[in-house]
Design an enzyme around this catalytic site. Structure first.
Site, mmCIF file in Angstrom:
data_model
loop_
_atom_site.group_PDB
_atom_site.id
_atom_site.type_symbol
_atom_site.label_atom_id
_atom_site.label_comp_id
_atom_site.label_asym_id
_atom_site.label_seq_id
_atom_site.Cartn_x
_atom_site.Cartn_y
_atom_site.Cartn_z
ATOM 1 N N LEU A 143 -44.086 119.165 72.369
ATOM 2 C CA LEU A 143 -45.500 119.252 72.755
ATOM 3 C C LEU A 143 -45.688 118.645 74.149
ATOM 4 C CD1 LEU A 143 -48.307 119.995 71.380
ATOM 5 C CD2 LEU A 143 -48.652 117.532 71.367
ATOM 6 N N GLU A 169 -38.514 114.935 70.166
ATOM 7 C CA GLU A 169 -39.703 114.081 70.299
ATOM 8 C C GLU A 169 -39.929 113.416 68.946
ATOM 9 O OE1 GLU A 169 -43.340 116.426 70.881
ATOM 10 O OE2 GLU A 169 -42.468 118.040 69.679
ATOM 11 N N TYR A 186 -55.571 122.267 67.302
ATOM 12 C CA TYR A 186 -56.368 121.043 67.269
ATOM 13 C C TYR A 186 -56.088 120.193 68.497
ATOM 14 C CZ TYR A 186 -52.291 118.161 65.970
ATOM 15 O OH TYR A 186 -51.097 117.496 65.972
ATOM 16 N N LYS A 236 -50.167 123.304 70.203
ATOM 17 C CA LYS A 236 -50.713 122.232 69.362
ATOM 18 C C LYS A 236 -51.383 122.857 68.142
ATOM 19 C CE LYS A 236 -52.674 117.619 69.660
ATOM 20 N NZ LYS A 236 -51.530 116.965 69.013
HETATM 21 N N1 PDD Z 1 -50.005 113.834 68.066
HETATM 22 N N2 PDD Z 1 -45.587 115.294 70.028
HETATM 23 C C1 PDD Z 1 -46.186 115.663 68.879
HETATM 24 C C2 PDD Z 1 -45.415 116.485 67.901
HETATM 25 C C3 PDD Z 1 -47.524 115.287 68.625
HETATM 26 O O1 PDD Z 1 -48.128 115.670 67.489
HETATM 27 C C4 PDD Z 1 -48.212 114.493 69.577
HETATM 28 C C5 PDD Z 1 -49.651 114.081 69.372
HETATM 29 C C6 PDD Z 1 -47.543 114.116 70.762
HETATM 30 C C7 PDD Z 1 -48.220 113.299 71.825
HETATM 31 O O2 PDD Z 1 -49.234 114.070 72.461
HETATM 32 P P1 PDD Z 1 -50.502 113.377 73.134
HETATM 33 O O3 PDD Z 1 -49.977 112.427 74.136
HETATM 34 O O4 PDD Z 1 -51.252 114.500 73.724
HETATM 35 O O5 PDD Z 1 -51.258 112.677 72.034
HETATM 36 C C8 PDD Z 1 -46.242 114.547 70.955
HETATM 37 C C9 PDD Z 1 -51.394 113.543 67.761
HETATM 38 C C10 PDD Z 1 -51.824 112.220 68.265
HETATM 39 C C11 PDD Z 1 -51.640 113.758 66.283
HETATM 40 O O6 PDD Z 1 -51.202 114.791 65.788
HETATM 41 O O7 PDD Z 1 -52.291 112.924 65.657
#
Ligand code: PDD
Length: 297
Positions: A212, A187, A38, A154
């Site tokens: 991620l 993270e 996703y 992801k």
């Molecule tokens: N989450 N780490 C994890 C485990 C994440 O699920 C996310 C993003 C990030 C930050 O990634 P980005 O900057 O690309 O949003 C780091 C999204 C927002 C979610 O699952 O809703």
């Protein structure tokens, strides 16, 4: 109210449907196995933020699962824009997911392959609440990182993330910061984690299979380079984070939120720090917002 979703699967060649009636098969492999990937992108002023970086990561996720995009990227871009347009969302988050499709339940991939499933929806965000959180900062709670070892993909296999976020919320914190077996923060449950040292250097864990590759993480690094803020991509412990001058988290939905407390210990005097606020403002300023018009091919 956001009401229209897009669905393409074996039963539907691709159409916009009322969101409350949008559905996929109970045999969909995303539902049965989390055999799916996703993306979450910020929608700002009706446009997509950092679209190209999200599309690049989307392709990397598909490749990691040996999946093909259910439609050409150019068509997908049109569907993403049209979903935003039909829902009249100015500020929000756009979600899209691809699964390996619906097939008789068997762990191995369907042979021959079946039509992949694509779903797209968009949800408005309350920017007043978000901006208040960005000004006041948030609390985080540290928890053991008990996820699988391919956190760089992801994928929708998010059960440990869900449980960690819930435990954080029950403890009165906004986010969980996950800690590996050696005591280093990996993270957040849905965000990347950062600290700022006494000398003003920003520190975040280097990219690897442990975390991620956040899109907002890459934007913050670009912002730091432009602002000539020194960066160290290295691991850091919970104790170092608690003693840091500042801390913050990044994600596409938050962009960047100051972290003002870790496990109840105030960080940076319990207030959003100057480096964090500068980085937030600059990161937002340098984000690319794709308008409704596609560039000509
Ligand atoms: N989450 N780490 C994890 C485990 C994440 O699920 C996310 C993003 C990030 C930050 O990634 P980005 O900057 O690309 O949003 C780091 C999204 C927002 C979610 O699952 O809703």
């Amino acid at each position: 109210m956001s009401r229209i979703a897009f669905v393409k699967d074996a039963r539907n060649p691709g159409s916009y449907v009322p969101r409350d009636r949008a559905g996929v098969s109970i045999e969909d492999r995303g539902f049965l196995f989390s055999d799916s990937i996703y993306e979450v992108c910020e929608v700002r002023d009706g446009g997509l933020v950092d679209e190209q970086r999200h599309l690049d990561r989307y392709v990397a996720s598909l490749n990691a699962l040996s999946l093909a995009s259910p439609m050409p990227i150019r068509s997908l871009q049109l569907v993403l824009r049209e979903t935003i347009r039909r829902n009249h969302v100015r500020n929000g988050v756009l979600y899209f997911q691809v699964t390996r499709g619906a097939a008789r339940r068997d762990h191995a991939f369907p042979d021959p392959p079946v039509q992949a499933t694509l779903t797209v929806f968009v949800t408005p965000v309350n920017t007043t609440v978000r901006d208040a959180r960005a000004a006041a900062g948030v609390e985080v709670k540290t928890l053991p990182d008990d996820r699988w070892t391919r956190r760089d993909i992801k994928s929708t296999s998010l059960l440990p993330n869900v449980l960690a976020k819930q435990a954080a919320r029950e403890a009165g914190a906004y986010e969980a910061w996950l800690v590996d077996k050696a005591g280093f923060i990996t993270e957040g449950s849905s965000t990347n984690a950062w600290i700022v040292t006494d000398t003003g250097t920003i520190v975040t864990r280097p990219l690897s299979e442990d975390i991620l590759p956040g899109i907002s993480r890459s934007i913050v690094l670009d912002a730091a380079a432009s602002l000539q803020i020194p960066v160290e991509e290295r691991v850091f412990t919970v104790a170092e984070a608690k003693a840091a001058a500042e801390a913050f988290l990044s994600s596409s939905s938050a962009v960047l939120f100051p972290v003002v407390g870790i496990d109840g210990v105030a960080v940076g005097g319990g207030e959003a720090g100057p480096v964090t606020l500068r980085l937030r403002a600059f990161s937002r300023a340098i984000s690319q917002v794709s308008g409704a018009q596609l560039p000509s091919i």
